[in-house]
Design a protein around this motif. Structure first.
Motif, PDB file in Angstrom:
ATOM      1  N   THR A  72       0.814  -1.423   0.270  1.00 23.92           N
ATOM      2  CA  THR A  72      -0.263   0.332   0.219  1.00 23.92           C
ATOM      3  C   THR A  72       0.979   1.409  -0.136  1.00 23.92           C
ATOM      4  OG1 THR A  72      -0.288   0.141   2.215  1.00 23.92           O
ATOM      5  CG2 THR A  72      -1.398  -1.544   1.704  1.00 23.92           C
ATOM      6  N   THR A  73       0.091   2.114  -0.293  1.00 24.89           N
ATOM      7  CA  THR A  73       0.641   3.543   0.319  1.00 24.89           C
ATOM      8  C   THR A  73       1.062   4.999   0.811  1.00 24.89           C
ATOM      9  OG1 THR A  73      -0.626   4.729  -1.994  1.00 24.89           O
ATOM     10  CG2 THR A  73       1.714   3.934  -1.955  1.00 24.89           C
ATOM     11  N   ALA A  74       0.179   3.816   2.452  1.00 26.83           N
ATOM     12  CA  ALA A  74      -0.092   4.318   3.573  1.00 26.83           C
ATOM     13  C   ALA A  74       0.776   5.411   4.056  1.00 26.83           C
ATOM     14  CB  ALA A  74      -1.000   3.604   4.851  1.00 26.83           C
ATOM     15  N   GLY A  75       0.417   6.340   4.315  1.00 23.21           N
ATOM     16  CA  GLY A  75       1.267   7.539   4.991  1.00 23.21           C
ATOM     17  C   GLY A  75       2.209   8.050   4.437  1.00 23.21           C
ATOM     18  N   MET A  76       2.450   7.891   2.971  1.00 25.09           N
ATOM     19  CA  MET A  76       2.851   8.173   1.492  1.00 25.09           C
ATOM     20  C   MET A  76       1.626   8.931   0.522  1.00 25.09           C
ATOM     21  SD  MET A  76       5.840   5.182   0.211  1.00 25.09           S
ATOM     22  CE  MET A  76       4.858   3.658   0.570  1.00 25.09           C
ATOM     23  N   ARG A  77       0.967   8.498   0.618  1.00 29.41           N
ATOM     24  CA  ARG A  77      -0.349   9.281  -0.205  1.00 29.41           C
ATOM     25  C   ARG A  77      -1.881   8.652   0.928  1.00 29.41           C
ATOM     26  NH1 ARG A  77       2.767   7.289  -5.107  1.00 29.41           N
ATOM     27  NH2 ARG A  77       0.842   5.839  -5.698  1.00 29.41           N
ATOM     28  N   PRO A  78      -2.068   9.368   0.693  1.00 27.80           N
ATOM     29  CA  PRO A  78      -4.274   9.710   1.240  1.00 27.80           C
ATOM     30  C   PRO A  78      -4.324   8.687   1.041  1.00 27.80           C
ATOM     31  CG  PRO A  78      -4.106  11.006   0.035  1.00 27.80           C
ATOM     32  CD  PRO A  78      -2.826  11.049  -0.164  1.00 27.80           C
ATOM     33  N   GLY A  79      -4.825   7.528   2.298  1.00 27.94           N
ATOM     34  CA  GLY A  79      -5.440   5.908   1.904  1.00 27.94           C
ATOM     35  C   GLY A  79      -5.032   5.261   3.229  1.00 27.94           C
ATOM     36  N   ASP A  80      -5.532   4.847   3.028  1.00 31.03           N
ATOM     37  CA  ASP A  80      -5.673   3.828   4.850  1.00 31.03           C
ATOM     38  C   ASP A  80      -4.930   1.709   4.179  1.00 31.03           C
ATOM     39  OD1 ASP A  80      -7.174   5.061   5.865  1.00 31.03           O
ATOM     40  OD2 ASP A  80      -9.039   3.288   5.754  1.00 31.03           O
ATOM     41  N   GLY A  81      -4.105   1.476   5.342  1.00 40.31           N
ATOM     42  CA  GLY A  81      -2.901   0.560   4.433  1.00 40.31           C
ATOM     43  C   GLY A  81      -3.287  -0.253   5.553  1.00 40.31           C
ATOM     44  N   SER A  82      -2.881  -1.192   5.525  1.00 39.44           N
ATOM     45  CA  SER A  82      -2.819  -3.199   6.517  1.00 39.44           C
ATOM     46  C   SER A  82      -2.520  -3.133   6.895  1.00 39.44           C
ATOM     47  CB  SER A  82      -1.583  -3.671   5.542  1.00 39.44           C
ATOM     48  OG  SER A  82      -0.170  -3.040   6.851  1.00 39.44           O
ATOM     49  N   MET A  83      -2.451  -2.091   8.327  1.00 38.16           N
ATOM     50  CA  MET A  83      -3.263  -3.071  10.092  1.00 38.16           C
ATOM     51  C   MET A  83      -4.228  -2.217  10.756  1.00 38.16           C
ATOM     52  SD  MET A  83       0.215  -0.875  11.815  1.00 38.16           S
ATOM     53  CE  MET A  83       2.154  -1.005  11.120  1.00 38.16           C
ATOM     54  N   ALA A  84      -5.376  -3.154   9.478  1.00 36.85           N
ATOM     55  CA  ALA A  84      -6.860  -3.469  10.370  1.00 36.85           C
ATOM     56  C   ALA A  84      -7.140  -4.696  10.004  1.00 36.85           C
ATOM     57  CB  ALA A  84      -7.382  -2.296   8.811  1.00 36.85           C
ATOM     58  N   ASP A  85      -7.968  -4.816  10.078  1.00 38.61           N
ATOM     59  CA  ASP A  85      -9.019  -6.111   9.102  1.00 38.61           C
ATOM     60  C   ASP A  85      -9.692  -6.726   7.897  1.00 38.61           C
ATOM     61  OD1 ASP A  85      -9.204  -7.544  12.284  1.00 38.61           O
ATOM     62  OD2 ASP A  85     -11.373  -5.919  12.220  1.00 38.61           O
ATOM     63  N   ARG A  86      -9.423  -5.285   7.546  1.00 37.51           N
ATOM     64  CA  ARG A  86     -10.016  -5.515   5.939  1.00 37.51           C
ATOM     65  C   ARG A  86      -9.111  -4.423   5.422  1.00 37.51           C
ATOM     66  NH1 ARG A  86     -11.837  -8.871   7.719  1.00 37.51           N
ATOM     67  NH2 ARG A  86     -14.274 -10.271   7.556  1.00 37.51           N
ATOM     68  N   ALA A  87      -8.353  -4.396   4.449  1.00 36.97           N
ATOM     69  CA  ALA A  87      -7.838  -3.990   3.757  1.00 36.97           C
ATOM     70  C   ALA A  87      -8.236  -3.970   1.651  1.00 36.97           C
ATOM     71  CB  ALA A  87      -6.130  -3.959   3.108  1.00 36.97           C
ATOM     72  N   VAL A  88      -9.047  -2.359   1.046  1.00 45.95           N
ATOM     73  CA  VAL A  88      -8.712  -2.453  -0.055  1.00 45.95           C
ATOM     74  C   VAL A  88      -7.396  -1.941  -1.005  1.00 45.95           C
ATOM     75  CG1 VAL A  88     -11.573  -1.836   0.356  1.00 45.95           C
ATOM     76  CG2 VAL A  88      -9.582  -0.014   0.086  1.00 45.95           C
ATOM     77  N   VAL A  89      -6.569  -2.620  -2.352  1.00 43.97           N
ATOM     78  CA  VAL A  89      -6.022  -2.730  -2.745  1.00 43.97           C
ATOM     79  C   VAL A  89      -5.965  -2.527  -4.172  1.00 43.97           C
ATOM     80  CG1 VAL A  89      -3.978  -3.669  -3.094  1.00 43.97           C
ATOM     81  CG2 VAL A  89      -4.842  -4.268  -0.679  1.00 43.97           C
ATOM     82  N   ALA A  90      -4.585  -1.629  -4.677  1.00 49.13           N
ATOM     83  CA  ALA A  90      -4.982  -2.146  -6.884  1.00 49.13           C
ATOM     84  C   ALA A  90      -4.469  -3.759  -6.919  1.00 49.13           C
ATOM     85  CB  ALA A  90      -3.859  -0.902  -7.186  1.00 49.13           C
ATOM     86  N   PRO A  91      -4.832  -4.253  -7.549  1.00 53.06           N
ATOM     87  CA  PRO A  91      -4.519  -5.486  -8.239  1.00 53.06           C
ATOM     88  C   PRO A  91      -3.056  -5.054  -8.901  1.00 53.06           C
ATOM     89  CG  PRO A  91      -6.401  -5.020  -9.154  1.00 53.06           C
ATOM     90  CD  PRO A  91      -6.324  -3.620  -8.520  1.00 53.06           C
ATOM     91  N   GLU A  92      -2.756  -4.464  -9.364  1.00 52.90           N
ATOM     92  CA  GLU A  92      -1.177  -4.925  -9.826  1.00 52.90           C
ATOM     93  C   GLU A  92       0.107  -4.460  -8.507  1.00 52.90           C
ATOM     94  OE1 GLU A  92      -2.281  -0.143 -10.277  1.00 52.90           O
ATOM     95  OE2 GLU A  92      -3.169  -2.250 -10.569  1.00 52.90           O
ATOM     96  N   ASP A  93      -0.570  -4.543  -7.022  1.00 48.86           N
ATOM     97  CA  ASP A  93       0.248  -4.594  -5.780  1.00 48.86           C
ATOM     98  C   ASP A  93      -0.208  -5.787  -4.354  1.00 48.86           C
ATOM     99  OD1 ASP A  93       1.404  -1.910  -6.462  1.00 48.86           O
ATOM    100  OD2 ASP A  93      -0.335  -0.603  -5.361  1.00 48.86           O
ATOM    101  N   LEU A  94      -0.838  -7.197  -5.455  1.00 46.13           N
ATOM    102  CA  LEU A  94      -1.099  -7.648  -4.597  1.00 46.13           C
ATOM    103  C   LEU A  94      -0.176  -8.630  -5.488  1.00 46.13           C
ATOM    104  CD1 LEU A  94      -5.319  -9.176  -6.005  1.00 46.13           C
ATOM    105  CD2 LEU A  94      -3.729  -8.222  -3.070  1.00 46.13           C
ATOM    106  N   VAL A  95       0.907  -9.556  -4.755  1.00 39.94           N
ATOM    107  CA  VAL A  95       1.427 -11.216  -4.845  1.00 39.94           C
ATOM    108  C   VAL A  95       0.529 -12.182  -4.149  1.00 39.94           C
ATOM    109  CG1 VAL A  95       3.754 -12.241  -5.171  1.00 39.94           C
ATOM    110  CG2 VAL A  95       3.323  -9.597  -5.699  1.00 39.94           C
TER     111      VAL A  95
END
Length: 306
Positions: A72-95
């Motif tokens: 994720t880009t949390a803290g670098m650009r607006p938006g939330d990151g991984s420290m939660a029960d659920r997250a939303v992610v751009a497909p290109e950032d998945l492995v």
């Protein structure tokens, strides 16, 4: 602060992930402090620049329940990151992870191990049989680098760290020799001890900068390389012109931000494969997500789990 929030809904071009493990990394701390070159983050936000989880909904290419690592880009650009029960992610950032991968270990390794691997191979151009000196061997990058150096064909691996515990761990993880960084060390005295332990060095992996880097530079043989990827021991180090020129040395910088999504994914899967084969691990501690506020300031690699 740990607080309840509605589950995020994926927007156009996003996927939903149920988070199983989220590491607290130095980049998370730096971004949250507002002192990084990304500036002060937009608040409120959920930190976490990487994580592991499973897809909560099917996508055109993957079933629900597919295990994934994500960035994720949390803290670098607006938006939330991984420290939660659920997250939303751009497909290109998945492995997509292989079946059987240990989610918490993958989270603990993550981008730190990716950086170690890329510094050794793509940037450092490690050749079989070469001698590698790993600074900051007590950190996650250092722990990964000394193991991955062996995997990549290094003939001799020397680790440098501040504590006896870190040096003992480095030996267990495969270092041939270790050197303790002492209080009051200057570049000359540390260079002598490093040279005695390592002999002429081909490649230095440097996540610390400062005096250790200045000392390590002096151990390099003709055509040797130093790859810097951090500044835990200082923002600068001295590079004597005569040493640099007389040995045709290379001082190189590295950042994961230069990787394409495909390069990052390939490196991550390489790291995971070595971990699953038993060739790579790091010391980390699990903590419940509900205890994130307390875990935030603990030393070492902490991985938050549901």
């Amino acid at each position: 602060m740990v607080a309840g929030r509605p589950d995020p809904e994926p927007g156009p071009g996003e996927v939903a992930v149920s988070v199983t493990a989220a590491p607290i990394t130095p980049l998370d701390l730096l971004c949250a402090s507002g002192a990084s070159y990304f500036g002060v983050p937009s608040t409120p936000y959920v930190p976490g620049v990487q994580g592991v989880g499973v897809l909560t909904r099917p996508t055109p290419t993957h079933l629900a329940g597919t295990p994934v690592w994500f960035a994720t880009t949390a803290g670098m650009r607006p938006g939330d990151g991984s420290m939660a029960d659920r997250a939303v992610v751009a497909p290109e950032d998945l492995v997509v992870l292989p079946p059987g991968a240990d989610h918490t270990l993958v989270a603990a390794l993550g981008l730190s191990a990716v950086a170690a691997w890329m510094c050794l191979t793509a940037t450092g151009r490690l050749a079989p049989g070469e001698t590698v000196l790993v600074l900051g061997a007590g950190g996650v990058v250092g722990q990964a680098a000394l193991q991955l150096a062996r995997v990549a064909g290094a003939g001799h691996v020397v680790a440098c760290a501040r504590s006896d515990a870190a040096l003992e761990r480095a030996l267990r993880l495969g270092a041939d020799r270790v050197v303790r960084l002492e209080e009051g060390d200057d570049a000359g005295s540390l260079a002598r001890r490093l040279g005695e332990a390592a002999g002429p060095v081909d490649l230095v992996i440097d996540p610390v900068c400062g005096i250790p880097a200045a000392a390590a530079l002096r151990t390099l043989r003709q055509g040797g390389r130093l790859v810097n990827l951090g500044s835990a021991a200082g923002d600068e180090f001295a590079v004597p012109s005569a040493v640099l020129r007389s040995r045709s040395l290379r001082v190189l910088g590295y950042t994961n931000n230069e990787l394409t999504a495909d390069e990052r994914g390939e490196a991550l899967l390489t790291v995971v494969a070595h971990a699953m084969a038993g060739h790579l691990t790091v010391r980390y501690e699990r903590a419940p997500l509900a205890d994130a506020a307390d875990a935030w300031t603990r030393p070492g690699r902490i991985v938050l789990v549901p």
